[in-house]
Design an enzyme around this catalytic site. Sequence first.
Site, short mmCIF file in Angstrom:
data_model
loop_
_atom_site.label_atom_id
_atom_site.label_comp_id
_atom_site.label_asym_id
_atom_site.label_seq_id
_atom_site.Cartn_x
_atom_site.Cartn_y
_atom_site.Cartn_z
N ASP A 177 0.96 -1.15 0.00
CA ASP A 177 0.07 -0.03 -0.13
C ASP A 177 1.06 1.35 -0.08
O ASP A 177 1.74 1.21 -1.00
CB ASP A 177 -0.90 -0.09 1.16
CG ASP A 177 -1.92 0.93 1.13
OD1 ASP A 177 -3.11 0.80 0.49
OD2 ASP A 177 -1.93 2.00 1.79
N ASP A 217 -8.10 -8.40 -3.53
CA ASP A 217 -7.80 -7.04 -2.99
C ASP A 217 -8.99 -6.12 -4.00
O ASP A 217 -8.67 -6.00 -5.11
CB ASP A 217 -6.73 -6.66 -3.20
CG ASP A 217 -6.32 -5.39 -2.39
OD1 ASP A 217 -7.37 -4.78 -2.14
OD2 ASP A 217 -5.18 -5.07 -2.49
N GLY A 221 -7.20 -10.93 0.68
CA GLY A 221 -7.42 -9.29 0.46
C GLY A 221 -6.25 -8.45 0.41
O GLY A 221 -5.21 -8.84 0.16
N HIS A 222 -6.45 -7.36 0.85
CA HIS A 222 -5.48 -6.11 1.24
C HIS A 222 -4.46 -6.46 1.98
O HIS A 222 -3.05 -6.12 1.92
CB HIS A 222 -6.19 -5.03 1.25
CG HIS A 222 -5.40 -3.68 1.05
ND1 HIS A 222 -4.65 -3.31 -0.01
CD2 HIS A 222 -4.94 -2.71 1.97
CE1 HIS A 222 -4.06 -2.25 -0.03
NE2 HIS A 222 -4.22 -1.76 1.43
N PHE A 223 -4.74 -6.97 3.12
CA PHE A 223 -3.70 -7.06 4.53
C PHE A 223 -3.65 -8.56 4.47
O PHE A 223 -4.04 -9.18 5.33
CB PHE A 223 -4.36 -6.55 5.77
CG PHE A 223 -4.23 -5.06 5.83
CD1 PHE A 223 -3.03 -4.66 5.73
CD2 PHE A 223 -5.13 -4.17 5.79
CE1 PHE A 223 -2.72 -3.18 6.03
CE2 PHE A 223 -5.08 -2.85 5.81
CZ PHE A 223 -3.80 -2.53 6.03
#
Length: 286
Positions: free
Chosen positions: A103, A238, A264-266
């Site tokens: 990120d 994500d 996903g993102h984390f």
Amino acid sequence: MVTVHHHTVSVDGLDVFYREAGPADAPVLLLLHGYPTSSHMFRHLIPALADRYRVIAPDHIGFGRSSAPSVGEFEYTFEALARVTARFLSTLGVTQYTIYVQDYGAPIGWRLALADPAAVVGVISQNGNAYEEGFVPSFWNPIWADAAERTAETRDALRPALGREAVEWQYTHGVPDPTTVDPDAWEHDLALLARPGQDDVQLALFRDYATNRDLYPAVQAWLRTSHVPVLAIWGRSDEIFDAAGARAFTRDAPNARVELIDGGHFLLESDLDRVAATIKSWLGNE
């Protein structure tokens, strides 16, 4: 048993908190976190990688336990965050390292690489974007609108991203079994976001994010000419940075290893063991 140490060092009058583990003379892994978290996101990964590497994970200015001056006291841009990170590394005497970017960590890492290309000897991108293909329009369009229009209305339209629902969503969306994600992760972030002045800090960085896109051609050229090894390990579901952003690395780094994981993102919250094993395997082959 790996011991993780917690330090704070002064960099140009600012306190930079960081976590560190591993032999002092080992190759360095620099872990650069994203929004809305801090080095806390690496709390389990650090000991998993510190048997053969010196692992260093700082909190960016405005995040975690590092200094969080007001927007009137510090220019919250990705360029400024990268400058502090470069000075932090210089203070520690670190001159060469592999970066793990996620990120917000990605544009900071790319700036470090462009400023000192020989310093970065490897790239691990975990949902850390470097290509237009990586942007999910439904998430990013309001951010692009604010960067372009710069009105109170476009800025205020981003305020929900600072709230509980949005922060929890960042951790749980795309995860096949959300019960595997520790709620303490987003509660930690929410407590720090609630500090006075944090809304202005984060909204300033949202507005500055568009400047990162301008770097992409130079980053891609660096990947092509440096032949730096690349591992793109990505949560395939994500909804912030699309998996196409992971596959795009192979355009400029043909030997890049791309691993798409159901998550996903984390990704570290739901798939720590697989991510750690993949990184160790990749590092062992480089």
